[in-house]
Every structure is written in structure tokens, then in C-alpha cells.
Design an enzyme around this catalytic site. Structure first.
Site, PDB file in Angstrom:
ATOM      1  N   LYS A  56       0.492   0.284  12.903  1.00 34.06           N
ATOM      2  CA  LYS A  56      -0.243   0.174  14.164  1.00 34.06           C
ATOM      3  C   LYS A  56      -0.207  -1.259  14.642  1.00 34.06           C
ATOM      4  O   LYS A  56      -0.074  -2.139  13.787  1.00 34.06           O
ATOM      5  CB  LYS A  56      -1.691   0.640  14.046  1.00 34.06           C
ATOM      6  N   LEU A 109       6.479  -4.401  10.242  1.00 34.88           N
ATOM      7  CA  LEU A 109       6.827  -5.677  10.882  1.00 34.88           C
ATOM      8  C   LEU A 109       5.677  -6.136  11.778  1.00 34.88           C
ATOM      9  O   LEU A 109       4.777  -5.347  12.089  1.00 34.88           O
ATOM     10  CB  LEU A 109       8.094  -5.476  11.731  1.00 34.88           C
ATOM     11  N   ARG A 127       0.846  -1.209   0.000  1.00 34.61           N
ATOM     12  CA  ARG A 127       0.000   0.000   0.000  1.00 34.61           C
ATOM     13  C   ARG A 127       0.883   1.262   0.000  1.00 34.61           C
ATOM     14  O   ARG A 127       0.532   2.281  -0.601  1.00 34.61           O
ATOM     15  CB  ARG A 127      -0.908   0.032   1.238  1.00 34.61           C
TER      16      ARG A 127
END
Ligand SMILES: NC(=O)c1ccc[n+]([C@@H]2O[C@H](COP(=O)([O-])OP(=O)(O)OC[C@H]3O[C@@H](n4cnc5c(N)ncnc54)[C@H](OP(=O)(O)O)[C@@H]3O)[C@@H](O)[C@H]2O)c1
Length: 324
Positions: free
Chosen positions: A96, A73, A17
Site C-alpha cells: 500500500k 518498493l 513479514r
């Protein structure tokens, strides 16, 4: 015109994205990608037309040709790599949840202060025009005094070895998708909850697969949400005021990655559709951080805001575990 050189750490699902967002950014370019595996990094670089690839995250951080690092990650690695990136002199967009403890957010804030670099939690939905419009409508008093907030985000997770259900990697639906309605409710409330309550359905490893939580704010405003991995795609958000209510059908992943955003204002039994433009919220997220770095504008998702989100998630997790 200054152009920021971005590097990706963690070339997994969501990182594409940001590849897409940077492809259309006029002040950002994707310069490098790093994986734990050099071949994987090289394959990703060739697939997405990225100039450089690194076989370790540290090598990317050591490169003088990178200004901003995007960290994609698993959850348990967010805080440590955000701090390492800041200490390497990079600005950071980190997925997040920014951290799994409040102490780790404090350490990130300290590192950002010390290095003079900016770190931002990647809550892309907070940049979408539908959310900005919803905050405006609620803030303008069109709904009357706010009484109640309801939010939902769930999807079916069927991969058995997924980090999102690994207790050692910050697994659980609360951390993965519950963080969206929780952060949105806090944004609307403009203050931190003073009480929370929660129940969870935990799996055999103690990871929540379905979660329901309630927040009580000092003003009296109430919020309730659910999140989960065992129900097919559901997302919605409702802001209920004494004079009207606002309903968002796809508050978190709208087009181009989900349905077209639909925002409906209800006053009594009268329904009004609020038109909001469709746009790539990941692009908006990239532009927001670009503005913060190059123009000095305050980032939309501040570290103080992230600290409140993490504190609330920690409290909710604890509440669910103490209710059994
Ligand atoms: N904002 C959003 O829209 C959104 C959506 C989905 C996910 N996310 C967040 O983005 C993060 C990544 O999610 P994802 O779905 O992209 O995950 P993913 O596909 O599993 O990718 C994570 C990447 O992390 C690296 N990694 C490093 N240590 C690892 C370990 N011990 N186990 C597994 N992978 C490890 C792997 O790359 P290498 O091994 O090649 O280095 C892997 O490609 C999560 O924190 C998630 O909450 C955000």
C-alpha cells in the site's frame, strides 16, 4: 497440491513479514528475491534461505520459475512495477498505497484484465480476525445505525533521508499510515465519501508530517482520522453507533508485531470484551491471494476497493493543500 512460487521485489524492512508468512504457508514458497544490487539480493537470499537472487527486478520478472510477485518498493514505484509484473504474466501482491493517482489504478486494472492475472493491494490488516469481527458486529446492527468513525495511526519517523518523507517518492503520513483508517472507514461505510475536509502540517519540502481528515458519506455517516510521523506509536479505531460503540486498541499492527488485539464493545456504560484470536495477518493476506489464484475465490481487497481508497487519499491531500 499446487504450490505457488513467490518472488520478492524490494528486499527492505517490510518484505521480511512476507518471508515469515510464506515460511508457514502450505501452498506458497519463496523462490527468489530481486534487488537493484546483486550483492544485496544474494545477501538477503542467504540470510532468509531463498533459493535464487537477482540483481535486477526485470530479471526476476523474466524468470519462468515465479508465479507471484510481492512488490515492496517505495510508493512512487508501486504502479509501474505492478503493471510490469502483470505484463510478465505474474500475479501481484503490491504494498500500500497501490498507486498515487486514480489513473494509475485504472492502468493496473486494465493490465490485470488484459493478462488475466490478479493484482491485490497489501492491506494486511483487512485480513485479521479482529477486523472481520468488527465488520460483522457493525453489519449485524449490534451498534445500531452507525453515526461516526474515528481512527488514528502515527509513529515517530526520525530518519532524514527516508522515502516516506520524500516528496518525489509519494511521501507523507497520509499516504503511509493515513491510508489505513481511511480504507477501514470506507470498508465500514460500504460506499465512497461524497465530501472530504483536511488540514496538514507540511514540512519545508511540502510533505505532510501530521494530517487530520474528515469524510462525509452519502448516508450521512461521518469519519474522522489523523495520521502522523511526529508522535510516538499511536493507533486506535472507534466505530460509534446509536446503540453502542466498538473500540479497537491495535487495529492495524497487532501481535505478533504489536500488542495483543483488544476489541471492546460498549453499550452505554456496560463494557464487554470481544475475544478475537491472535494471528499473523501477513500470513492471512498471503492465503487470501493464494485462494484467489488457485481456487478462484474473490480477493478480499479488490482493485475497485483500492481505486476508492486512492481516490479518497487524492481528494484528502488536495483538500489539505487548498486549506493551506
Ligand atoms: N503493509 C505493511 O505492514 C507495511 C509496513 C511498512 C511499509 N509498507 C509499505 O512497503 C513499502 C516498502 O516499505 P519498507 O519500509 O520496506 O521500505 P524500505 O525498507 O525502504 O525498502 C524498500 C526497498 O525498495 C527498494 N528500492 C527501489 N528503489 C528505491 C529507491 N529509489 N529508494 C529506496 N529504496 C528503493 C530497495 O531495495 P533494493 O535497492 O535492494 O532493490 C529497498 O530495500 C512502502 O510502500 C510502504 O508503504 C507496508
Amino acid at each position: 497440491m499446487a504450490v505457488l512460487r513467490w518472488g520478492i521485489i524490494g528486499p527492505g524492512r517490510i518484505s521480511t513479514r512476507i518471508v515469515r508468512a510464506l515460511a508457514s504457508s502450505s501452498r506458497g514458497t519463496l523462490a527468489a528475491v530481486a534487488s537493484r544490487d546483486a550483492d544485496r539480493a544474494a545477501a538477503y537470499a542467504s540470510r532468509h534461505g531463498v533459493g535464487r537472487s537477482f540483481g535486477s527486478y526485470d530479471e526476476l520478472l523474466a524468470s519462468s520459475e515465479i508465479d507471484v510477485v510481492y512488490i515492496a518498493l517505495p510508493n512512487h514505484l508501486h504502479a509501474q512495477w505492478t503493471i510490469r509484473a502483470l505484463e510478465a504474466g505474474k500475479h501481484v501482491l503490491c504494498e500500500k498505497p497501490l498507486a498515487l493517482t486514480v489513473e494509475d489504478v485504472d492502468a493496473i486494472q486494465a493490465a490485470a484484465r488484459m493478462t488475466g492475472r490478479i493484482a491485490v493491494e497489501a492491506f494486511m490488516y483487512l485480513h485479521h480476525p479482529q477486523i472481520l469481527r468488527a465488520l460483522e458486529v457493525a453489519g449485524d446492527g449490534l451498534l445500531g445505525p452507525l453515526e461516526l468513525i474515528l481512527g488514528t495511526f502515527s509513529f515517530l519517523l526520525s530518519t532524514p533521508d527516508d522515502p516516506r518523507i520524500d516528496p518525489a517518492m509519494g511521501g507523507g503520513s497520509l499516504w503511509d499510515v493515513g491510508c489505513y483508517p481511511v480504507s477501514f472507514a470506507r470498508r465500514l461505510a460500504g460506499e465512497e465519501p461524497d465530501r472530504v475536509a483536511a488540514f496538514a502540517r507540511l514540512d519545508e519540502r511540502g510533505v505532510d508530517r501530521t494530517f487530520i481528515g474528515q469524510l462525509h458519506f452519502p448516508s450521512g455517516l461521518l469519519a474522522q482520522f489523523d495520521s502522523g510521523f511526529r508522535a510516538s506509536d499511536r493507533e486506535s479505531f472507534e466505530i460509534v453507533g446509536q446503540a453502542g460503540r466498538l473500540v479497537l486498541d491495535s487495529p492495524f499492527v497487532p501481535a505478533p508485531d504489536g500488542p495483543r488485539p483488544v476489541v471492546t464493545l460498549w453499550r452505554g456504560r456496560v463494557r464487554e470484551q470481544i475475544t478475537v484470536p491472535s494471528m499473523d495477518q501477513y500470513r492471512a493476506e498471503v492465503e487470501d491471494l493464494t485462494g484467489a489464484i488457485l481456487d478462484g475465490t474473490p480477493p478480499r481487497v479488490s482493485l475497485d476497493f483500492s481505486r476508492g481508497t486512492i481516490a479518497t487519499l487524492v481528494d484528502l491531500d488536495l483538500a489539505a493543500r487548498s486549506t493551506g
